[in-house]
Scaffold this motif. Structure first.
Motif, PDB file in Angstrom:
ATOM      1  N   THR A  57      56.274 -59.475  -7.109  1.00  0.00           N
ATOM      2  CA  THR A  57      56.019 -60.768  -7.015  1.00  0.00           C
ATOM      3  C   THR A  57      54.989 -60.646  -8.147  1.00  0.00           C
ATOM      4  N   VAL A  58      54.488 -60.378  -8.468  1.00  0.00           N
ATOM      5  CA  VAL A  58      53.265 -60.758  -9.841  1.00  0.00           C
ATOM      6  C   VAL A  58      53.710 -61.223 -10.854  1.00  0.00           C
ATOM      7  N   PHE A  59      55.227 -60.243 -11.329  1.00  0.00           N
ATOM      8  CA  PHE A  59      55.972 -60.289 -12.960  1.00  0.00           C
ATOM      9  C   PHE A  59      56.194 -61.766 -12.498  1.00  0.00           C
ATOM     10  N   SER A  60      57.351 -61.636 -10.910  1.00  0.00           N
ATOM     11  CA  SER A  60      58.514 -63.927 -10.741  1.00  0.00           C
ATOM     12  C   SER A  60      57.068 -64.756 -11.058  1.00  0.00           C
ATOM     13  N   ALA A  61      55.540 -64.014 -10.267  1.00  0.00           N
ATOM     14  CA  ALA A  61      55.135 -65.521 -10.450  1.00  0.00           C
ATOM     15  C   ALA A  61      54.235 -66.192 -11.712  1.00  0.00           C
ATOM     16  N   ALA A  62      54.344 -64.702 -12.750  1.00  0.00           N
ATOM     17  CA  ALA A  62      54.533 -64.894 -14.677  1.00  0.00           C
ATOM     18  C   ALA A  62      55.567 -65.854 -14.389  1.00  0.00           C
ATOM     19  N   VAL A  63      57.076 -65.586 -14.551  1.00  0.00           N
ATOM     20  CA  VAL A  63      57.795 -66.038 -15.184  1.00  0.00           C
ATOM     21  C   VAL A  63      58.533 -66.931 -14.528  1.00  0.00           C
ATOM     22  N   ASP A  64      58.459 -67.574 -13.256  1.00  0.00           N
ATOM     23  CA  ASP A  64      58.479 -68.657 -12.891  1.00  0.00           C
ATOM     24  C   ASP A  64      57.484 -69.920 -13.219  1.00  0.00           C
ATOM     25  N   GLY A  75      56.752 -70.269 -16.529  1.00  0.00           N
ATOM     26  CA  GLY A  75      57.128 -70.129 -17.673  1.00  0.00           C
ATOM     27  C   GLY A  75      56.351 -69.247 -18.882  1.00  0.00           C
ATOM     28  N   LEU A  76      55.107 -68.229 -18.059  1.00  0.00           N
ATOM     29  CA  LEU A  76      54.710 -67.222 -18.930  1.00  0.00           C
ATOM     30  C   LEU A  76      55.598 -66.202 -19.959  1.00  0.00           C
ATOM     31  N   GLY A  77      56.408 -66.313 -19.930  1.00  0.00           N
ATOM     32  CA  GLY A  77      57.396 -65.124 -20.998  1.00  0.00           C
ATOM     33  C   GLY A  77      57.376 -64.033 -20.991  1.00  0.00           C
ATOM     34  N   TRP A  78      56.225 -64.676 -22.207  1.00  0.00           N
ATOM     35  CA  TRP A  78      55.369 -63.333 -22.557  1.00  0.00           C
ATOM     36  C   TRP A  78      54.496 -62.462 -21.756  1.00  0.00           C
ATOM     37  N   LEU A  79      54.028 -63.172 -21.088  1.00  0.00           N
ATOM     38  CA  LEU A  79      53.375 -62.399 -20.708  1.00  0.00           C
ATOM     39  C   LEU A  79      53.374 -61.129 -19.652  1.00  0.00           C
ATOM     40  N   ALA A  80      54.728 -61.876 -18.767  1.00  0.00           N
ATOM     41  CA  ALA A  80      55.672 -61.089 -18.171  1.00  0.00           C
ATOM     42  C   ALA A  80      56.359 -60.066 -19.059  1.00  0.00           C
ATOM     43  N   VAL A  81      56.238 -59.795 -20.142  1.00  0.00           N
ATOM     44  CA  VAL A  81      56.787 -59.104 -20.768  1.00  0.00           C
ATOM     45  C   VAL A  81      56.233 -58.020 -21.187  1.00  0.00           C
ATOM     46  N   VAL A  82      53.988 -58.321 -21.333  1.00  0.00           N
ATOM     47  CA  VAL A  82      53.453 -57.571 -21.742  1.00  0.00           C
ATOM     48  C   VAL A  82      53.429 -56.801 -20.727  1.00  0.00           C
ATOM     49  N   ALA A  93      55.035 -55.944 -18.057  1.00  0.00           N
ATOM     50  CA  ALA A  93      56.787 -54.988 -17.843  1.00  0.00           C
ATOM     51  C   ALA A  93      56.024 -53.715 -18.981  1.00  0.00           C
ATOM     52  N   VAL A  94      55.730 -53.572 -20.602  1.00  0.00           N
ATOM     53  CA  VAL A  94      55.244 -53.011 -21.246  1.00  0.00           C
ATOM     54  C   VAL A  94      54.081 -51.851 -20.636  1.00  0.00           C
ATOM     55  N   ASN A  95      53.158 -52.637 -20.117  1.00  0.00           N
ATOM     56  CA  ASN A  95      52.020 -52.353 -19.502  1.00  0.00           C
ATOM     57  C   ASN A  95      52.554 -51.206 -18.747  1.00  0.00           C
ATOM     58  N   VAL A  96      52.933 -51.579 -17.885  1.00  0.00           N
ATOM     59  CA  VAL A  96      54.049 -50.857 -16.245  1.00  0.00           C
ATOM     60  C   VAL A  96      54.319 -49.838 -17.334  1.00  0.00           C
ATOM     61  N   VAL A  97      55.378 -49.713 -17.906  1.00  0.00           N
ATOM     62  CA  VAL A  97      55.755 -48.128 -18.467  1.00  0.00           C
ATOM     63  C   VAL A  97      54.976 -47.208 -19.329  1.00  0.00           C
ATOM     64  N   ILE A  98      54.389 -47.931 -19.449  1.00  0.00           N
ATOM     65  CA  ILE A  98      53.231 -46.997 -20.401  1.00  0.00           C
ATOM     66  C   ILE A  98      52.133 -46.149 -19.138  1.00  0.00           C
ATOM     67  N   ALA A  99      51.735 -46.975 -18.297  1.00  0.00           N
ATOM     68  CA  ALA A  99      51.402 -46.573 -16.887  1.00  0.00           C
ATOM     69  C   ALA A  99      52.231 -45.523 -16.137  1.00  0.00           C
ATOM     70  N   LEU A 100      53.285 -45.573 -16.307  1.00  0.00           N
ATOM     71  CA  LEU A 100      54.081 -44.540 -15.709  1.00  0.00           C
ATOM     72  C   LEU A 100      53.870 -42.945 -16.005  1.00  0.00           C
ATOM     73  N   TYR A 101      53.403 -42.886 -17.366  1.00  0.00           N
ATOM     74  CA  TYR A 101      53.226 -41.819 -18.056  1.00  0.00           C
ATOM     75  C   TYR A 101      51.604 -40.824 -17.236  1.00  0.00           C
ATOM     76  N   TYR A 102      50.814 -41.536 -17.150  1.00  0.00           N
ATOM     77  CA  TYR A 102      49.325 -41.086 -16.767  1.00  0.00           C
ATOM     78  C   TYR A 102      50.203 -41.106 -15.153  1.00  0.00           C
ATOM     79  N   TYR A 103      50.528 -41.869 -14.062  1.00  0.00           N
ATOM     80  CA  TYR A 103      50.167 -41.992 -12.646  1.00  0.00           C
ATOM     81  C   TYR A 103      51.334 -40.457 -12.354  1.00  0.00           C
ATOM     82  N   LEU A 104      52.336 -40.635 -13.387  1.00  0.00           N
ATOM     83  CA  LEU A 104      53.424 -39.182 -13.012  1.00  0.00           C
ATOM     84  C   LEU A 104      53.399 -38.272 -13.830  1.00  0.00           C
ATOM     85  N   GLN A 105      52.134 -38.177 -14.953  1.00  0.00           N
ATOM     86  CA  GLN A 105      51.765 -36.629 -15.116  1.00  0.00           C
ATOM     87  C   GLN A 105      50.779 -35.657 -14.027  1.00  0.00           C
TER      88      GLN A 105
END
Length: 536
Positions: A443-450, A452-459, A461-473
């Motif tokens: 929902t938050v990601f969609s708000a950025a895309v809708d 027109g903040l594509g660059w913020l949506a990319v940032v 997405a990258v941060n969500v992937v980074i966070a996966l490491y320490y949460y899953l660890q």
């Protein structure tokens, strides 16, 4: 005399003058004139008022209760917070206001709309769970002062989302913050706690001073403090005052950026969370953050929509910087470092603040006041983060160092607690079975895309992937074999293997947060529906 009276009376008064006495005319004029005296809507202001009165009662009761009965103060606090939550039910229509200006405008200082009610439910519910965590975890702390400060802070937090003028907003913010400083440093004789409270206090005071300067500039530009009136007058600011108005808008945002722990105003968070009692760290991570976001939403979307070109890019940059700094710092936490579990949750809360800022930034570009995505995400975050702190409080009873390594093998000894913590971490990561975390991020990601903040949506997405490491660890550590667990000194860890009867209030807090998290994952529309409506 007739001419003089007709110049100051209404038509009704002139009619009375033609048929009666001058005294009758004056009385009629007084009755028909707008009155500056108004009736207070006591039901609308009941939740924060009840919480504030309970704080005073707890402080007085502490003087008369013997030491062995101080626990009654905690149960009284729980009762008061539950009653305050119940008082939100008759207000669910979201159509009440009070303390309104009765001459020339309909601006009100207190409004109980849907935004107010949702945020009040969040902060009062967060304070209730904090009180549950505190019942058996604060025996060495001064009971009367602790419960008084907690209730006083909760009263300010409940008042803030209803505030519709800058004066009330600032007062509510400080009422919520000042008791929190004392709560952080309430552990007497603990140097770490005192240092954390001092850092928290000094940085907050500086941020508040900057914010008050901004409020003064805004008032100088508009001549009013009511948010709706400010919005109307900022639409037509004389060119000579435009720079002053922009400076006021920017400075006002600084104080709320501090409260939300947005980078670069986040430096107080790790040390404060580590130095504070664990329930207070949980309280700051949820209620304190909600207070900041509520104020930020009110000043940006209600008071300053005309200057979206000023605060919109600033909030977008803050969002990207905050989530990146939080996640990178969380990655650097070592499992064998003392209190690394609390530090990781602290940096995680900074990263989550970045996600919460995204829909606010998007509103500046889309021109849409439906910031329900932030509210929906805040509700999800509040439940799962309080649950994670509750499990951390359980582990801390045998492992006061609260290292991430101390959680190794937790499933072998306390399977339900391990499953609950694993579920909370997966919700924060946005992975199944934490469905509510996944949907909230989408929902938050969609708000950025809708917007027109594509660059913020990319940032993001990258941060969500980074966070996966320490949460899953951390999640994986819960299910590893306890026999191979080591402490920082190389000796076998004793935390997960040591059995003890968990206190009932702590168990209740874990069960409540787990149940609500599962409910929201099974029926995410209960929270996500806020993203599709205008709460104001």
């Amino acid at each position: 005399m007739t001419a003089d009276l007709s110049s100051v009376t209404t038509g009704a008064a002139r009619d009375a003058l033609a048929t009666g006495t001058a005294q009758d005319a004056l009385a009629t004029a007084a009755d028909s004139a707008p009155s500056v005296v108004q009736t207070i809507d006591w039901l609308a202001i009941a939740p924060p008022t009840l919480t504030a009165l309970a704080a005073l009662l707890v402080l007085v009761a502490d003087l008369f209760l013997p030491g062995h009965r101080k626990k009654l103060l905690g149960y009284g606090t729980l009762t008061a917070l539950a009653a305050a939550l119940a008082l939100l039910v008759p207000l669910r229509a979201g159509d009440r206001s009070t303390f309104c200006v009765t001459t020339g405008t309909q601006a009100c200082s207190y409004t109980a709309d849907h935004f107010t009610l949702v945020i009040q439910a969040l902060v009062l519910g967060g304070a209730f769970l904090t009180a549950l965590l505190s019942l058996d975890g604060t025996r060495k702390l001064p009971a009367g002062e602790y419960w008084f400060l907690l209730l006083a802070s909760a009263a300010g937090a409940a008042l803030l989302p209803a505030s519709r003028d800058l004066a009330t907003l600032v007062v509510a913010l400080e009422v919520a913050s000042l008791p929190a400083f004392a709560l952080v440093g309430i552990k007497r004789g603990d140097r770490r706690s005192s240092e954390a409270a001092l850092k928290f206090f000094l940085s907050s005071v500086v941020a508040t001073a900057v914010m008050l300067l901004g409020v003064c500039f805004v008032y100088a530009t508009t001549g009013t403090l009511h948010l709706t009136e400010i919005a109307a007058r900022l639409d037509d600011v004389p060119p000579v005052l435009d720079t002053l108005a922009k400076t006021g808008v920017a400075l006002t945002l600084v104080g709320f950026a501090f409260k939300t722990a947005a980078a670069p105003f986040h430096f107080w968070v790790p040390d404060t969370y580590v130095g504070a009692p664990l329930p207070i760290a949980a309280y700051l991570s949820v209620v304190g953050k909600t207070v900041g976001f509520s104020g930020l939403i009110l000043v940006t979307l209600v008071a300053f929509p005309s200057y979206a070109d000023v605060w919109g890019p600033a909030v977008a940059v803050l969002a990207a910087l905050t989530m990146t700094v939080g996640n990178v710092a969380a990655l650097r936490q070592r499992a064998d470092r003392a209190r690394s579990a609390v530090r990781l949750l602290a940096w995680s809360s900074v990263a989550q603040a970045g996600y919460l800022l995204v829909p606010i930034a998007a509103a500046a570009y889309s021109g849409d006041e439906r910031i329900g995505s932030t509210v929906a995400y805040a509700l999800m975050y509040a439940v799962v983060n309080l649950g994670a702190f509750a499990v951390a409080a359980l582990v801390a009873r045998t492992e006061p160092g609260n290292r991430i390594a101390d959680y190794r093998g937790l499933y072998a000894n306390r399977p339900l607690a391990a499953l609950a913590l694993g579920f909370f971490l997966l919700c924060l990561a946005g992975l199944p079975p934490g469905v509510i975390g996944l949907f909230a991020k989408v929902t938050v990601f969609s708000a950025a895309v809708d917007a027109g903040l594509g660059w913020l949506a990319v940032v993001m997405a990258v941060n969500v992937v980074i966070a996966l490491y320490y949460y899953l660890q951390w999640t994986a550590i819960l299910f590893r074999s306890p026999e191979t667990a080591k402490t920082a000194t190389g000796t076998p860890a004793s935390g997960p293997q040591r059995r003890f009867r968990a206190p009932a209030p702590l168990t209740t807090a874990i069960v409540l947060t787990t149940a609500v998290g599962i409910l929201l994952s099974g029926a995410p529309q209960l929270v996500l529906r806020f993203a599709a409506v205008n709460l104001f």
